[in-house]
Design a protein around this motif. Structure first.
Motif, PDB file in Angstrom:
ATOM      1  N   PHE A 129       0.859  -1.191   0.000  1.00 39.96           N
ATOM      2  CA  PHE A 129       0.000   0.000   0.000  1.00 39.96           C
ATOM      3  C   PHE A 129       0.887   1.230   0.000  1.00 39.96           C
ATOM      4  O   PHE A 129       1.679   1.442   0.923  1.00 39.96           O
ATOM      5  N   VAL A 130       0.789   2.009  -1.038  1.00 39.87           N
ATOM      6  CA  VAL A 130       1.606   3.204  -1.198  1.00 39.87           C
ATOM      7  C   VAL A 130       0.766   4.392  -0.752  1.00 39.87           C
ATOM      8  O   VAL A 130      -0.302   4.653  -1.300  1.00 39.87           O
ATOM      9  N   ARG A 131       1.255   5.110   0.323  1.00 38.26           N
ATOM     10  CA  ARG A 131       0.548   6.285   0.824  1.00 38.26           C
ATOM     11  C   ARG A 131       0.855   7.475  -0.065  1.00 38.26           C
ATOM     12  O   ARG A 131       1.987   7.953  -0.124  1.00 38.26           O
ATOM     13  N   THR A 132      -0.175   7.938  -0.736  1.00 43.30           N
ATOM     14  CA  THR A 132      -0.032   9.096  -1.607  1.00 43.30           C
ATOM     15  C   THR A 132      -1.231   9.992  -1.398  1.00 43.30           C
ATOM     16  O   THR A 132      -2.303   9.550  -0.981  1.00 43.30           O
ATOM     17  N   ASN A 133      -1.086  11.277  -1.665  1.00 46.10           N
ATOM     18  CA  ASN A 133      -2.197  12.220  -1.610  1.00 46.10           C
ATOM     19  C   ASN A 133      -2.535  12.668  -3.010  1.00 46.10           C
ATOM     20  O   ASN A 133      -2.007  12.149  -3.997  1.00 46.10           O
ATOM     21  N   CYS A 134      -3.422  13.629  -3.070  1.00 45.92           N
ATOM     22  CA  CYS A 134      -3.884  14.060  -4.395  1.00 45.92           C
ATOM     23  C   CYS A 134      -2.763  14.689  -5.200  1.00 45.92           C
ATOM     24  O   CYS A 134      -2.735  14.584  -6.421  1.00 45.92           O
ATOM     25  N   ALA A 135      -1.870  15.388  -4.500  1.00 47.52           N
ATOM     26  CA  ALA A 135      -0.813  16.079  -5.220  1.00 47.52           C
ATOM     27  C   ALA A 135       0.376  15.173  -5.501  1.00 47.52           C
ATOM     28  O   ALA A 135       1.309  15.580  -6.169  1.00 47.52           O
ATOM     29  N   GLY A 136       0.342  13.978  -4.930  1.00 46.64           N
ATOM     30  CA  GLY A 136       1.463  13.087  -5.130  1.00 46.64           C
ATOM     31  C   GLY A 136       2.094  12.708  -3.808  1.00 46.64           C
ATOM     32  O   GLY A 136       1.423  12.585  -2.784  1.00 46.64           O
ATOM     33  N   LYS A 137       3.366  12.549  -3.800  1.00 48.97           N
ATOM     34  CA  LYS A 137       4.076  12.145  -2.581  1.00 48.97           C
ATOM     35  C   LYS A 137       4.105  13.298  -1.582  1.00 48.97           C
ATOM     36  O   LYS A 137       4.246  14.453  -1.942  1.00 48.97           O
TER      37      LYS A 137
END
Length: 235
Positions: A54-62
């Motif tokens: 599971f890669v934690r990312t947000n809307c803007a990216g890392k």
């Protein structure tokens, strides 16, 4: 009976004899590099694959890196209203400076902390507009006490006016004084005629009565002689 019964009995005895006391005659020995290693017999979890990670990312990216302790740059914080209005769109953020720490003071040697605002060390009460002024309830209470004292004085004055006294004339004073002395002389004559030994209850009571009446007359005579002007209440 089975035909192979003697054969089975012979094979059983034959196979049992070699390992009666020392176990099997031949034991499979593992290779020297196959020794028992630590945690080798514990169950192993399946290896992680790309589908399980599971890669934690947000809307803007890392997400950006954690700032250092010495950095004082403003932090990007998104308000709750912006989160509700821009669901799925992480574009608008509000830059808010970091909050200053609350002033505290340590009151024990173990480092127990207390807020300094309510400790009395901050002179915030002397800066109030009504500092040093008499409270309203104290002024009201003083007015009530003053009014009560005035009403009490007025009541005493009215009572004294109602109980106005008249002046006793010199002739009346001499008449009263002479009558008191005559009565005292009569009682004194009666006292002198009493027996010396009062062994009965009647004599004791008579002696006590005469002494009390003489004492009262003496007090009245001294009072009239001491004060030349005497006031008597009106009828």
């Amino acid at each position: 009976m089975s035909k192979s019964r003697p054969t089975v009995a012979l094979e059983t005895v034959k196979n049992k004899e070699p390992k009666r006391t020392m176990g099997p005659a031949k034991v499979e020995v593992s290779a020297p590099d196959k020794y028992l290693k630590k945690y080798s017999q514990e169950p192993k979890l399946p290896e992680k694959t790309q589908s399980l990670t599971f890669v934690r990312t947000n809307c803007a990216g890392k997400k950006p890196d954690v700032p250092a302790r010495t950095d004082n740059a403003p932090v990007d914080i998104q308000t709750k209203r912006e989160q509700e209005s821009t669901k799925g769109e992480c574009t608008k953020t509000t830059k808010v400076a970091p909050k200053k720490p609350e002033p505290i003071f340590v009151d024990t040697r173990n480092g127990h902390k207390q807020p300094i605002e309510y400790s009395g060390l901050v002179p915030k009460y002397i800066k109030k507009k009504d500092y040093g002024a008499v409270p309203e309830y104290v002024l009201q209470r003083n007015e009530e006490m003053q009014r009560a004292w005035e009403e009490h004085g007025k009541f005493l004055k009215d009572q004294q006016e109602q109980e106005a006294k008249s002046k006793l004339s010199h002739a009346e004073r001499q008449t009263i004084l002479q009558g008191l002395k005559m009565k005292w002389a009569k009682l004194n004559h009666e006292f002198q005629g009493l027996p010396f030994i009062t062994d009965t209850l009647h004599l004791k009571r008579n002696r006590v009565r005469v002494e009390m009446e003489m004492k009262k007359l003496e007090d009245d005579i001294n009072l009239i002689e001491r004060f030349k002007i005497i006031y008597l209440p009106e009828d």
